[in-house]
Design a protein around this motif. Sequence first.
Motif, PDB file in Angstrom:
ATOM      1  N   ALA A 200      52.887  47.872  32.996  1.00 37.18           N
ATOM      2  CA  ALA A 200      52.884  47.792  31.595  1.00 37.18           C
ATOM      3  C   ALA A 200      54.106  48.063  31.106  1.00 37.18           C
ATOM      4  O   ALA A 200      54.641  49.408  31.465  1.00 37.18           O
ATOM      5  CB  ALA A 200      51.729  48.394  31.008  1.00 37.18           C
ATOM      6  N   LEU A 201      55.029  47.290  30.486  1.00 39.03           N
ATOM      7  CA  LEU A 201      56.251  47.704  29.568  1.00 39.03           C
ATOM      8  C   LEU A 201      55.745  48.230  28.485  1.00 39.03           C
ATOM      9  O   LEU A 201      55.286  47.652  27.570  1.00 39.03           O
ATOM     10  CB  LEU A 201      57.140  46.534  29.573  1.00 39.03           C
ATOM     11  CG  LEU A 201      57.863  46.132  30.634  1.00 39.03           C
ATOM     12  CD1 LEU A 201      58.744  44.720  30.105  1.00 39.03           C
ATOM     13  CD2 LEU A 201      58.410  46.966  31.588  1.00 39.03           C
ATOM     14  N   ILE A 202      56.284  49.719  28.246  1.00 42.28           N
ATOM     15  CA  ILE A 202      55.841  50.295  27.038  1.00 42.28           C
ATOM     16  C   ILE A 202      57.192  50.642  26.264  1.00 42.28           C
ATOM     17  O   ILE A 202      58.157  51.134  26.571  1.00 42.28           O
ATOM     18  CB  ILE A 202      55.034  51.428  27.250  1.00 42.28           C
ATOM     19  CG1 ILE A 202      54.558  52.160  26.170  1.00 42.28           C
ATOM     20  CG2 ILE A 202      55.337  52.517  28.234  1.00 42.28           C
ATOM     21  CD1 ILE A 202      53.183  53.199  26.233  1.00 42.28           C
ATOM     22  N   ASP A 203      56.934  50.401  24.941  1.00 43.77           N
ATOM     23  CA  ASP A 203      58.129  50.694  24.117  1.00 43.77           C
ATOM     24  C   ASP A 203      57.782  51.238  22.662  1.00 43.77           C
ATOM     25  O   ASP A 203      57.084  50.467  22.095  1.00 43.77           O
ATOM     26  CB  ASP A 203      59.033  49.476  23.914  1.00 43.77           C
ATOM     27  CG  ASP A 203      60.548  49.756  23.516  1.00 43.77           C
ATOM     28  OD1 ASP A 203      60.870  51.082  23.546  1.00 43.77           O
ATOM     29  OD2 ASP A 203      61.038  48.825  22.788  1.00 43.77           O
ATOM     30  N   ARG A 204      58.410  52.285  22.034  1.00 43.75           N
ATOM     31  CA  ARG A 204      57.830  52.753  20.913  1.00 43.75           C
ATOM     32  C   ARG A 204      56.367  52.534  20.840  1.00 43.75           C
ATOM     33  O   ARG A 204      55.875  52.209  19.625  1.00 43.75           O
ATOM     34  CB  ARG A 204      58.509  52.107  19.816  1.00 43.75           C
ATOM     35  CG  ARG A 204      60.015  52.598  19.720  1.00 43.75           C
ATOM     36  CD  ARG A 204      60.985  51.581  19.066  1.00 43.75           C
ATOM     37  NE  ARG A 204      61.623  50.554  19.725  1.00 43.75           N
ATOM     38  CZ  ARG A 204      62.389  49.634  19.597  1.00 43.75           C
ATOM     39  NH1 ARG A 204      62.846  49.533  18.386  1.00 43.75           N
ATOM     40  NH2 ARG A 204      62.801  48.893  20.300  1.00 43.75           N
ATOM     41  N   GLY A 205      55.726  53.253  22.013  1.00 45.29           N
ATOM     42  CA  GLY A 205      54.101  53.785  21.390  1.00 45.29           C
ATOM     43  C   GLY A 205      53.213  52.182  21.744  1.00 45.29           C
ATOM     44  O   GLY A 205      52.302  52.298  21.689  1.00 45.29           O
ATOM     45  N   ARG A 206      53.994  51.072  22.175  1.00 50.20           N
ATOM     46  CA  ARG A 206      53.358  49.822  22.409  1.00 50.20           C
ATOM     47  C   ARG A 206      53.652  49.141  23.583  1.00 50.20           C
ATOM     48  O   ARG A 206      54.894  49.362  24.020  1.00 50.20           O
ATOM     49  CB  ARG A 206      53.773  48.674  21.277  1.00 50.20           C
ATOM     50  CG  ARG A 206      52.998  49.158  19.789  1.00 50.20           C
ATOM     51  CD  ARG A 206      53.753  48.379  18.613  1.00 50.20           C
ATOM     52  NE  ARG A 206      53.497  49.190  17.494  1.00 50.20           N
ATOM     53  CZ  ARG A 206      52.685  48.142  16.545  1.00 50.20           C
ATOM     54  NH1 ARG A 206      52.515  47.086  16.738  1.00 50.20           N
ATOM     55  NH2 ARG A 206      52.479  48.796  15.509  1.00 50.20           N
TER      56      ARG A 206
END
Length: 300
Positions: A200-206
């Motif tokens: 899962a790529l996660i960026d700025r909480g999403r």
Amino acid sequence: MAVIEVSGLHKAYGDRKAVDGVSFAVEEGEIFGILGPNGAGKTTTVECVEGLRRPDAGRVRVAGHDPVADRGPVTRVLGAQLQESELQPKITVREALELYAACYPDPADWRALAERLGLTAQLGKRFAKLSGGQKQRLFIALALVGNPRVVVLDELTTGLDPRARRDAWRIVEDIRASGVTVLLVTHFMEEAQRLCDRIALIDRGRITALDTPSGLIERTASGTEISFRPSAEPDMEQLAALPSVESVVRKDGRVVVNGTDETTGALLSLLASQGITAHQLRVTEATLDDAYLDLTGTDT
Ligand SMILES: Nc1ncnc2c1ncn2[C@@H]1O[C@H](COP(=O)(O)OP(=O)(O)OP(=O)(O)O)[C@@H](O)[C@H]1O
């Protein structure tokens, strides 16, 4: 069967949204990676899975249990190596293993675990005297000593030298081979690509993408680049008509074709049928790095 289920998870610290609607499910037996830049919300997400933080909203289940409400059952199925863990400086490896083993109803044989993690020679050594790699191996042993079904490894290899990092990777593969599900938090692309079944790529909480490493790479705009010096002038229109070709250009005496894996074989057959040799042939595949940049627009 999903052993970890997270849906619609939200967690804020004051006004700061650390996790903003994260959902994913980790299947039994897989190595599931959570990959993202610093401050993306990775640790907060796994702390909610471990029951160390109470979500503001959303549902988390570990083997069907709520990690906050059902603390006891979750502790029995989930082992955790926390980011930046510490132990008392004077405790020895043997004492730490014995102490942790005593906390579980059905602990693993800690001597066998120490052997498996290459810590037997260090059993009498104090925590403060261990190298970075030895400390991490001890934390993995402590995460496994309760015989968990799932283990959470958060930034396991940060600060380790390349050899210790590779040792840690072998241990993670070994943990999975023993049937334990692994939730791995990392910001190292190479580590995620090498170890994870899904990421899962996660960026700025999403979550910006969730797929296998090769699935993420296939989604990237930068596919396969094939470049060569032709022995004779090829027909550029024919090259452009090959399967999955995105562009064909001439650069510094070379022909550069951008396409996919499928393009390479078709290109070589076409050149062979025209009696053209591809000198200094280079085929460059996209990496998870390229996929990450394409999918999040952020560097790690
Ligand atoms: N206890 C806390 N109090 C206030 N803000 C926090 C706290 N913990 C984390 N944050 C903030 O929440 C955001 C997400 O942090 P988190 O540690 O979950 O991210 P991360 O992806 O694990 O980052 P890193 O790779 O740096 O560990 C960041 O902006 C961070 O500064």
